[in-house]
Design an enzyme around this catalytic site. Sequence first.
Site, PDB file in Angstrom:
ATOM      1  N   SER A 151       0.836  -1.197   0.000  1.00 27.56           N
ATOM      2  CA  SER A 151       0.000   0.000   0.000  1.00 27.56           C
ATOM      3  C   SER A 151       0.878   1.257   0.000  1.00 27.56           C
ATOM      4  O   SER A 151       1.627   1.452  -0.950  1.00 27.56           O
ATOM      5  CB  SER A 151      -0.971  -0.073   1.180  1.00 27.56           C
ATOM      6  OG  SER A 151      -1.991   0.867   1.019  1.00 27.56           O
ATOM      7  N   ASP A 227     -10.207  -5.599  -2.624  1.00 30.21           N
ATOM      8  CA  ASP A 227      -9.548  -4.583  -1.807  1.00 30.21           C
ATOM      9  C   ASP A 227     -10.470  -3.365  -1.718  1.00 30.21           C
ATOM     10  O   ASP A 227     -10.857  -2.798  -2.743  1.00 30.21           O
ATOM     11  CB  ASP A 227      -8.224  -4.219  -2.499  1.00 30.21           C
ATOM     12  CG  ASP A 227      -7.339  -3.301  -1.681  1.00 30.21           C
ATOM     13  OD1 ASP A 227      -7.870  -2.377  -1.053  1.00 30.21           O
ATOM     14  OD2 ASP A 227      -6.118  -3.514  -1.699  1.00 30.21           O
ATOM     15  N   HIS A 260      -7.400  -6.030   1.307  1.00 31.46           N
ATOM     16  CA  HIS A 260      -6.198  -5.203   1.503  1.00 31.46           C
ATOM     17  C   HIS A 260      -5.350  -5.688   2.684  1.00 31.46           C
ATOM     18  O   HIS A 260      -4.323  -5.112   2.986  1.00 31.46           O
ATOM     19  CB  HIS A 260      -6.649  -3.761   1.753  1.00 31.46           C
ATOM     20  CG  HIS A 260      -5.586  -2.719   1.587  1.00 31.46           C
ATOM     21  ND1 HIS A 260      -4.956  -2.469   0.385  1.00 31.46           N
ATOM     22  CD2 HIS A 260      -5.018  -1.844   2.478  1.00 31.46           C
ATOM     23  CE1 HIS A 260      -4.068  -1.499   0.534  1.00 31.46           C
ATOM     24  NE2 HIS A 260      -4.085  -1.108   1.800  1.00 31.46           N
TER      25      HIS A 260
HETATM   26  N1  LIG Z   1      -7.364   2.264   9.136  1.00 32.37           N
HETATM   27  C1  LIG Z   1      -7.703   2.401   7.755  1.00 32.37           C
HETATM   28  C2  LIG Z   1      -7.030   1.385   6.890  1.00 32.37           C
HETATM   29  C3  LIG Z   1      -5.596   1.289   7.163  1.00 32.37           C
HETATM   30  C4  LIG Z   1      -5.018   0.065   6.513  1.00 32.37           C
HETATM   31  O1  LIG Z   1      -5.704  -0.748   5.864  1.00 32.37           O
HETATM   32  N2  LIG Z   1      -3.750  -0.080   6.680  1.00 32.37           N
HETATM   33  C5  LIG Z   1      -3.052  -1.163   6.054  1.00 32.37           C
HETATM   34  C6  LIG Z   1      -1.967  -0.578   5.195  1.00 32.37           C
HETATM   35  S1  LIG Z   1      -2.616   0.643   4.093  1.00 32.37           S
HETATM   36  C7  LIG Z   1      -2.416  -2.050   7.108  1.00 32.37           C
HETATM   37  O2  LIG Z   1      -1.501  -2.784   6.796  1.00 32.37           O
HETATM   38  N3  LIG Z   1      -2.892  -1.994   8.346  1.00 32.37           N
HETATM   39  C8  LIG Z   1      -2.281  -2.681   9.465  1.00 32.37           C
HETATM   40  C9  LIG Z   1      -2.564  -4.142   9.583  1.00 32.37           C
HETATM   41  O3  LIG Z   1      -3.444  -4.680   8.887  1.00 32.37           O
HETATM   42  O4  LIG Z   1      -1.868  -4.804  10.400  1.00 32.37           O
HETATM   43  C10 LIG Z   1      -9.176   2.264   7.551  1.00 32.37           C
HETATM   44  O5  LIG Z   1      -9.775   1.604   8.394  1.00 32.37           O
HETATM   45  O6  LIG Z   1      -9.676   2.737   6.543  1.00 32.37           O
END
Ligand SMILES: N[C@@H](CCC(=O)N[C@@H](CS)C(=O)NCC(=O)O)C(=O)O
Length: 288
Positions: A151, A227, A260
């Site tokens: 991402s 995603d 995602h």
């Molecule tokens: N918090 C955001 C999304 C954030 C998100 O999806 N982050 C991804 C990277 S872009 C991630 O790897 N989050 C941490 C995880 O899953 O451990 C939302 O709820 O819209």
Amino acid sequence: MVSTQIELVSEQRCFGGWQRRYRHQSQVLDCEMIFAIFLPPQAAEQPVPVLWWLSGLTCNDENFVTKAGAQRLAARLGMAIVCPDTSPRGTDFPGEHDSYDFGSGAGFYVNALEAPWHAHYRMYDYVTDELPQLVRAHLPVSDQEAISGHSMGGHGALVCALRQPGRYASVSAFAPIVNPSDCPWGEKAFSGYLGDDRSAWAAYDTCALIERGDSRQPLFVDQGLADNFLDSQLRPERLRAVCERHQHPLELRLHDGYDHSYFFIATFIDDHLRYHAKHLGLIPDLES
Ligand SMILES: N[C@@H](CCC(=O)N[C@@H](CS)C(=O)NCC(=O)O)C(=O)O
């Protein structure tokens, strides 16, 4: 100039190697930072190649380590994996911690130009310069390197490789933000960190860098079709179009049903590790 000390925060034995966290004072970011490293068993004998993993929004150095399941194969391949944090830490600018997509946890791997961010938010220099020098000075990794990420970190990995032709043996990405100059996450981050002059944005935009054509390095990208951010932020069809226009080598795999999350990454991480191992010249022991 590179800070000279690293302090072990934690270590666990893992598939015959070590999963560790280190703390250090970053001169580039002007704050204390933590990074994670997986050292495979081979690192006890000689320096091993390193894969840089750049994480996404809201992450720190631990998300990939605990969720991707990369250590088992990395141990067999003899590959170290370094996971930097995603932004400077310990600073407290107005608004810095208010949203998940700007400020802490959201450094976007750029060198900020705008006040107050420019004093600390220099994640491009941190992940491409200061941290590699520091890791090589203290840990058994060689100067052979590859880069990948997810991402915001997929964007970071592609940008680092495209801006430095010949540096990384290979580059790959999961669900990268390929055109941050023209999506809500990128526009918010770039206007905040880089300012309103969009000419400064192109240096951190994968699609724009491919247009510029400085690098011919093949790109390996996985994207889930379930995603949540596919159409609003990620837009892999833009990457496909610009690569086709410029005959830039791209392997873009679209996966039905994958979202995602790190479940998606865990599913396909072995393909990425093998891809990087091949380009790093590692001879995998993949029997059994
Ligand atoms: N918090 C955001 C999304 C954030 C998100 O999806 N982050 C991804 C990277 S872009 C991630 O790897 N989050 C941490 C995880 O899953 O451990 C939302 O709820 O819209």
